[in-house]
Each structure stands twice: as C-alpha cells, then as structure tokens.
Design a protein around this motif. Sequence first.
Motif, PDB file in Angstrom:
ATOM      1  N   VAL A  61      35.707  43.081  34.455  1.00 20.33           N
ATOM      2  CA  VAL A  61      34.976  42.060  33.722  1.00 20.33           C
ATOM      3  C   VAL A  61      34.861  40.811  34.585  1.00 20.33           C
ATOM      4  O   VAL A  61      35.691  40.568  35.460  1.00 20.33           O
ATOM      5  CB  VAL A  61      35.678  41.684  32.392  1.00 20.33           C
ATOM      6  N   PRO A  62      33.826  39.986  34.367  1.00 19.46           N
ATOM      7  CA  PRO A  62      33.746  38.708  35.076  1.00 19.46           C
ATOM      8  C   PRO A  62      34.935  37.828  34.705  1.00 19.46           C
ATOM      9  O   PRO A  62      35.466  37.902  33.601  1.00 19.46           O
ATOM     10  CB  PRO A  62      32.426  38.108  34.579  1.00 19.46           C
ATOM     11  N   PRO A  80      32.447  37.138  30.841  1.00 19.45           N
ATOM     12  CA  PRO A  80      32.852  38.272  30.000  1.00 19.45           C
ATOM     13  C   PRO A  80      32.244  38.156  28.610  1.00 19.45           C
ATOM     14  O   PRO A  80      32.084  37.057  28.079  1.00 19.45           O
ATOM     15  CB  PRO A  80      34.379  38.140  29.957  1.00 19.45           C
ATOM     16  N   ALA A  81      31.925  39.282  28.020  1.00 18.93           N
ATOM     17  CA  ALA A  81      31.370  39.272  26.659  1.00 18.93           C
ATOM     18  C   ALA A  81      32.449  38.979  25.637  1.00 18.93           C
ATOM     19  O   ALA A  81      32.196  38.345  24.611  1.00 18.93           O
ATOM     20  CB  ALA A  81      30.709  40.610  26.361  1.00 18.93           C
ATOM     21  N   VAL A  82      33.680  39.440  25.914  1.00 25.62           N
ATOM     22  CA  VAL A  82      34.801  39.217  25.001  1.00 25.62           C
ATOM     23  C   VAL A  82      35.982  38.684  25.780  1.00 25.62           C
ATOM     24  O   VAL A  82      36.107  38.918  26.991  1.00 25.62           O
ATOM     25  CB  VAL A  82      35.199  40.513  24.253  1.00 25.62           C
ATOM     26  N   ILE A  83      36.869  37.942  25.102  1.00 26.79           N
ATOM     27  CA  ILE A  83      38.080  37.414  25.708  1.00 26.79           C
ATOM     28  C   ILE A  83      39.250  37.674  24.772  1.00 26.79           C
ATOM     29  O   ILE A  83      39.066  37.913  23.580  1.00 26.79           O
ATOM     30  CB  ILE A  83      37.960  35.905  26.010  1.00 26.79           C
ATOM     31  N   GLU A  84      40.462  37.622  25.331  1.00 23.41           N
ATOM     32  CA  GLU A  84      41.656  37.906  24.536  1.00 23.41           C
ATOM     33  C   GLU A  84      41.878  36.861  23.447  1.00 23.41           C
ATOM     34  O   GLU A  84      42.142  37.188  22.290  1.00 23.41           O
ATOM     35  CB  GLU A  84      42.883  37.947  25.458  1.00 23.41           C
ATOM     36  N   GLN A 104      37.841  26.807  44.007  1.00 26.15           N
ATOM     37  CA  GLN A 104      37.471  27.389  42.720  1.00 26.15           C
ATOM     38  C   GLN A 104      38.607  28.282  42.233  1.00 26.15           C
ATOM     39  O   GLN A 104      39.090  29.136  42.972  1.00 26.15           O
ATOM     40  CB  GLN A 104      36.176  28.197  42.838  1.00 26.15           C
ATOM     41  N   ILE A 105      39.048  28.035  41.005  1.00 22.72           N
ATOM     42  CA  ILE A 105      40.122  28.828  40.410  1.00 22.72           C
ATOM     43  C   ILE A 105      39.585  29.498  39.160  1.00 22.72           C
ATOM     44  O   ILE A 105      38.971  28.854  38.303  1.00 22.72           O
ATOM     45  CB  ILE A 105      41.339  27.942  40.094  1.00 22.72           C
ATOM     46  N   LEU A 106      39.828  30.790  39.070  1.00 24.86           N
ATOM     47  CA  LEU A 106      39.362  31.594  37.940  1.00 24.86           C
ATOM     48  C   LEU A 106      40.520  32.420  37.426  1.00 24.86           C
ATOM     49  O   LEU A 106      41.502  32.645  38.147  1.00 24.86           O
ATOM     50  CB  LEU A 106      38.203  32.512  38.354  1.00 24.86           C
ATOM     51  N   TRP A 107      40.412  32.892  36.167  1.00 30.63           N
ATOM     52  CA  TRP A 107      41.425  33.826  35.703  1.00 30.63           C
ATOM     53  C   TRP A 107      40.816  34.870  34.798  1.00 30.63           C
ATOM     54  O   TRP A 107      39.697  34.739  34.296  1.00 30.63           O
ATOM     55  CB  TRP A 107      42.604  33.118  35.060  1.00 30.63           C
ATOM     56  N   CYS A 108      41.588  35.933  34.618  1.00 30.22           N
ATOM     57  CA  CYS A 108      41.156  37.056  33.793  1.00 30.22           C
ATOM     58  C   CYS A 108      41.202  36.642  32.327  1.00 30.22           C
ATOM     59  O   CYS A 108      42.136  35.948  31.896  1.00 30.22           O
ATOM     60  CB  CYS A 108      42.064  38.256  34.045  1.00 30.22           C
ATOM     61  N   PRO A 109      40.229  37.058  31.523  1.00 29.71           N
ATOM     62  CA  PRO A 109      40.211  36.676  30.107  1.00 29.71           C
ATOM     63  C   PRO A 109      41.130  37.501  29.223  1.00 29.71           C
ATOM     64  O   PRO A 109      41.112  37.341  28.004  1.00 29.71           O
ATOM     65  CB  PRO A 109      38.745  36.893  29.717  1.00 29.71           C
TER      66      PRO A 109
END
Length: 268
Positions: free
Chosen positions: A49-50, A111-115, A75-80
């Motif tokens: 997922v993005p 992402p279409a959905v996140i936790e 740039q900092i990103l994380w998993c949803p």
Amino acid sequence: MELEAVRAAHHVTVAWWSRPEDVPHTPEEQAIFDRNRPKKADGPHTDPVPLLPIAQLYTRDVPGLDGPDGTDLLQILWCPFMDHDDDIPAVHVRWRRADQVTAVLSPPPEPAVIEMEDYWPAPCVLHPEQVIEYPAFAQLPDDVRARVRAWQEETGHDYTEFAVAPGWKTGGWGAVHSDERDGGRPERCVCGATAEPLLTVGLSEWNGNNRGGWRPIEDTDAADRPCYPPVGDPTTIDLGDEQLQIYRCPESSEHPPVTARVYQTLYY
C-alpha cells in the motif's frame, strides 16, 4: 478505516468549531461521522500500500538538520497499519534534492484504508523554532544527577520539565527507555553504531498543561484561540501516551532508520 472518510470527518470538525456552540451538526455532517466509525479488520494486511507522509522538511528551514551530501530535503513516511514490530508504524526515511523533485503527482498516491484515524496527519504548516535541550534525568552523569536531585528536593521543581522539549522536534537527545540505573540505554543501528535522534513524533507541543515555557512563540495566545485541531496539537496524530523517536545511522544514510517508543511518564 477509509482514509477519505477520515479526511472528510476532519474537515467537518474544523468547520463545526468555527460555528457558534449551539449550532448542531447537519444530517449530512452526521452521515460523514457515521461513515468514519471504526470497522473491524478482516485480518493482517499483506498487500503493498502507499505510505502516509508524516513530515517534509527542508534543511534551509530547520537549523541543525543536515542530510547526506547533495541533499536538502527530508521526507518521512510510515505504513498506515500497525501489524509491525512493537505495534508502531513502520517508518521510511527519504533524503532528496529539492531541485530534482519536479514532477509532483496530483493527486498523490495514498492508501484507501488505514488502521486508525490517529495515524493520519492533518495537514499543517511548520514554523521551526530553535531551542536548547538537555539530557533527561536518567542520562546525566552520576555526580550531576545527585546535584539535580538535591535541587529538585529543595525547589519542588522537576528538572526534566525544563530540560526536555516536548512535542515534535528534530535532533535533541535520545529516548530514555528504563529507570535511571540504566543511564538511558542508547539506540543502535543494525551496523552497531550508536544511532542519532532524527525526528520525534511527539504528543502535544506543550502537553496541555502549565508548562508554558516550551510553548512556541507564535502560540503564546493559545488559550484565547480555542479551535480544532487544538493549537498545541496541529497534526492530530495520537500514539496513545507514547512518543515515537526516529533515529538515523551516523555512518551511512543507506542504513534503515531505528524507531523507539517513549512513554510520556519517562519524560515527565
């Protein structure tokens, strides 16, 4: 949770706070909130997922933030999703050259959905403010710690309250993971090098209490500006009673970042 529903509920809440207190939500607004209610997950998420963007910092704007040679954009990103070690988001760090970021995708992939809705950062603008931070109590040398303890007993003040800056920050001192006997065990990279603090995803900027000494200059009138998001919590990210510290290897930017959860009680 559907990310679009999370975003829509956020915008409705922002608009509602700008109205008089006695104006209720409209049926359309309530429908958005109903759509945003948590739903039980079907199981661990395994498909790619993005990632969610968490912070974008230019070195020219943040004193002391230095990247690898030839880079000026962090740039900092994380998993949803939470199904990772320690139940914290898996973090990805990217150093880039700003002049090479020419083709920006619109709309960007997401992402279409996140936790959890608390994993989605509300868009906000950064106003960097440079401060001096000192080691937490457990990280002080024994002789200094004894002097600080005596000062605390004499004055009734808490050293860490004045020494450790709350909120989101770059650099600073590393986390304290255990009691003072450990001396603040440092985080280490996979290569064995002692990792350096890169970014702390904090709680509120001054923890919603009387510790106004850490309040950003532009928010000195925060008590007179009730709004949503709260003045001291512009991102609305909520990791419970924890902060998340992200570390980098001083030897190589190619090594993966190190993350650590820091309980609020270890700082205050």
